[in-house]
Design a protein around this motif. Structure first.
Motif, PDB file in Angstrom:
ATOM      1  N   SER A   1       0.883  -1.171   0.000  1.00 37.97           N
ATOM      2  CA  SER A   1       0.000   0.000   0.000  1.00 37.97           C
ATOM      3  C   SER A   1       0.923   1.223   0.000  1.00 37.97           C
ATOM      4  N   GLY A   2       0.382   2.430  -0.064  1.00 39.30           N
ATOM      5  CA  GLY A   2       1.266   3.590  -0.059  1.00 39.30           C
ATOM      6  C   GLY A   2       0.562   4.855  -0.494  1.00 39.30           C
ATOM      7  N   PHE A   3       1.368   5.852  -0.896  1.00 42.77           N
ATOM      8  CA  PHE A   3       0.779   7.135  -1.264  1.00 42.77           C
ATOM      9  C   PHE A   3       1.688   7.895  -2.224  1.00 42.77           C
ATOM     10  N   MET A   4       1.086   8.871  -2.892  1.00 38.71           N
ATOM     11  CA  MET A   4       1.762   9.796  -3.785  1.00 38.71           C
ATOM     12  C   MET A   4       1.540  11.204  -3.279  1.00 38.71           C
ATOM     13  N   LEU A   5       2.547  12.071  -3.424  1.00 38.07           N
ATOM     14  CA  LEU A   5       2.398  13.489  -3.123  1.00 38.07           C
ATOM     15  C   LEU A   5       2.472  14.243  -4.441  1.00 38.07           C
ATOM     16  N   ILE A   6       1.414  15.029  -4.718  1.00 38.01           N
ATOM     17  CA  ILE A   6       1.292  15.750  -5.982  1.00 38.01           C
ATOM     18  C   ILE A   6       1.387  17.245  -5.714  1.00 38.01           C
ATOM     19  N   ARG A   7       2.194  17.920  -6.503  1.00 32.70           N
ATOM     20  CA  ARG A   7       2.341  19.368  -6.390  1.00 32.70           C
ATOM     21  C   ARG A   7       2.371  19.969  -7.801  1.00 32.70           C
ATOM     22  N   GLY A   8       1.448  20.888  -8.056  1.00 34.39           N
ATOM     23  CA  GLY A   8       1.406  21.519  -9.372  1.00 34.39           C
ATOM     24  C   GLY A   8       1.160  20.533 -10.496  1.00 34.39           C
ATOM     25  N   GLY A   9       0.376  19.493 -10.224  1.00 32.00           N
ATOM     26  CA  GLY A   9       0.056  18.510 -11.253  1.00 32.00           C
ATOM     27  C   GLY A   9       1.159  17.501 -11.532  1.00 32.00           C
ATOM     28  N   VAL A  10       2.193  17.478 -10.681  1.00 37.23           N
ATOM     29  CA  VAL A  10       3.325  16.577 -10.871  1.00 37.23           C
ATOM     30  C   VAL A  10       3.519  15.731  -9.613  1.00 37.23           C
ATOM     31  N   VAL A  11       3.799  14.435  -9.792  1.00 35.19           N
ATOM     32  CA  VAL A  11       4.107  13.577  -8.652  1.00 35.19           C
ATOM     33  C   VAL A  11       5.534  13.868  -8.209  1.00 35.19           C
ATOM     34  N   ILE A  12       5.695  14.388  -6.992  1.00 33.61           N
ATOM     35  CA  ILE A  12       7.040  14.703  -6.503  1.00 33.61           C
ATOM     36  C   ILE A  12       7.556  13.638  -5.533  1.00 33.61           C
ATOM     37  N   TYR A  13       6.655  12.729  -5.124  1.00 38.75           N
ATOM     38  CA  TYR A  13       7.095  11.626  -4.265  1.00 38.75           C
ATOM     39  C   TYR A  13       6.095  10.493  -4.367  1.00 38.75           C
ATOM     40  N   LYS A  14       6.608   9.258  -4.362  1.00 33.36           N
ATOM     41  CA  LYS A  14       5.767   8.065  -4.234  1.00 33.36           C
ATOM     42  C   LYS A  14       6.471   7.109  -3.283  1.00 33.36           C
ATOM     43  N   SER A  15       5.747   6.624  -2.299  1.00 34.32           N
ATOM     44  CA  SER A  15       6.346   5.723  -1.312  1.00 34.32           C
ATOM     45  C   SER A  15       6.788   4.428  -1.987  1.00 34.32           C
ATOM     46  N   PRO A  16       7.939   3.901  -1.588  1.00 37.27           N
ATOM     47  CA  PRO A  16       8.444   2.672  -2.210  1.00 37.27           C
ATOM     48  C   PRO A  16       7.673   1.439  -1.753  1.00 37.27           C
ATOM     49  N   ILE A  17       7.647   0.430  -2.604  1.00 33.25           N
ATOM     50  CA  ILE A  17       7.034  -0.854  -2.261  1.00 33.25           C
ATOM     51  C   ILE A  17       8.023  -1.670  -1.446  1.00 33.25           C
ATOM     52  N   GLN A  18       7.528  -2.304  -0.424  1.00 34.55           N
ATOM     53  CA  GLN A  18       8.335  -3.245   0.364  1.00 34.55           C
ATOM     54  C   GLN A  18       7.819  -4.656   0.093  1.00 34.55           C
ATOM     55  N   GLN A  19       8.639  -5.491  -0.504  1.00 38.93           N
ATOM     56  CA  GLN A  19       8.216  -6.864  -0.745  1.00 38.93           C
ATOM     57  C   GLN A  19       9.402  -7.821  -0.677  1.00 38.93           C
ATOM     58  N   HIS A  20       9.114  -9.027  -0.199  1.00 40.01           N
ATOM     59  CA  HIS A  20      10.137 -10.063  -0.121  1.00 40.01           C
ATOM     60  C   HIS A  20      10.437 -10.628  -1.508  1.00 40.01           C
ATOM     61  N   SER A  21       9.392 -10.733  -2.313  1.00 31.06           N
ATOM     62  CA  SER A  21       9.494 -11.195  -3.690  1.00 31.06           C
ATOM     63  C   SER A  21       8.225 -10.751  -4.396  1.00 31.06           C
TER      64      SER A  21
END
Length: 259
Positions: A123-143
């Motif tokens: 799960s996670g989130f994106m931060l949008i500023r001025g119509g642009v994604v400036i951050y997206k949380s990384p996925i954590q997975q074993h495989s």
């Protein structure tokens, strides 16, 4: 299912709304996802119960719902404007006794005008500023398709301390889009932006932005010919998956406002 709340915190506030679509709307309307929006503490959270438990006769959503309920209870005991997401996640984990496992994401706006978050799994989130994604949380997975998860997962010993700890500065006008993997496995960042753009530009209430994003993800999840992030990830992992990925879909949209 939609929700909308907002409250002041410091110089900024976070106005949030949500929309949820269960994969099995008629037979299991609660699905495997769970989420909350806490107006008083300017905090949101979501969890995705690991569906593999359903094949063992265990409702995968029970663990996620208990985890989020315990997280909300922990938040309400913390000082105003000083919620610590890791403390919340750790306390919720320790008090959740249901059989199952779940990913989790908790995000708060503190009075330092910073987003503080913890994210466990895909799960996670994106931060949008001025119509642009400036951050997206990384996925954590074993495989591939085996995310980090809290609970009683066979062969897995993930703990809250392994969650990604995130701190981001925010500005008035920023938009956060948080979701379970039902969102991010079916829509790319560009597709999420496209689905949300009109509502963001028109200043619609957050739940009215969350709805078209969730609906587009659902439509893609039911499309056997769609090209999706999950399909592309499966190819890279040497697996084979075609089209959308049918899953529960939770979307929480938050606007950062200047008070």
């Amino acid at each position: 299912m939609a929700d909308r709340v907002g409250a002041q915190k410091g110089n900024l506030m976070m106005l949030s709304g949500s929309f949820y679509i269960s994969k099995e709307r008629s037979s299991r309307p609660q699905g495997d996802d769970s989420h909350f929006i806490c107006e008083e503490k300017q905090t949101i959270g979501l969890a995705d119960g690991v569906g593999g438990w359903n094949s063992k006769g265990i409702d995968a959503g029970i663990y996620a719902r208990e985890l989020m309920n315990n997280a909300l209870m922990a938040i309400l005991t913390q000082p105003d404007r000083q919620v610590d997401p890791m403390t919340v996640l750790s306390e919720a984990y320790s008090k959740t006794k249901a059989l199952g496992s779940s990913t989790a994401c908790i995000i708060t706006l503190k009075d330092d005008n910073m987003l503080h978050a913890v994210n466990m799994g895909d799960s996670g989130f994106m931060l949008i500023r001025g119509g642009v994604v400036i951050y997206k949380s990384p996925i954590q997975q074993h495989s591939f398709n085996f995310p980090y998860q809290l609970g009683y997962s066979s062969g897995n010993a993930d703990r809250p301390s392994q969650a990604e700890v995130i701190k981001l500065g925010v500005e008035p006008g920023d938009v956060i889009i948080a979701g379970t993997d039902g969102l991010f496995d079916n829509l790319s960042e560009d597709q999420i932006l496209e689905a949300a753009a009109r509502g963001i530009e028109q200043g619609l209430d957050p739940e009215d932005v969350a709805w078209p994003v969730a609906q587009r993800a659902y439509n893609v999840s039911m499309d056997g010919q769609a090209v999706t992030p999950f399909m592309q990830a499966s190819t890279l992992a040497g697996k084979r998956h075609t089209g959308g990925k049918q899953d529960d879909i939770t979307v929480i949209v938050s606007r950062i406002l200047d008070m």
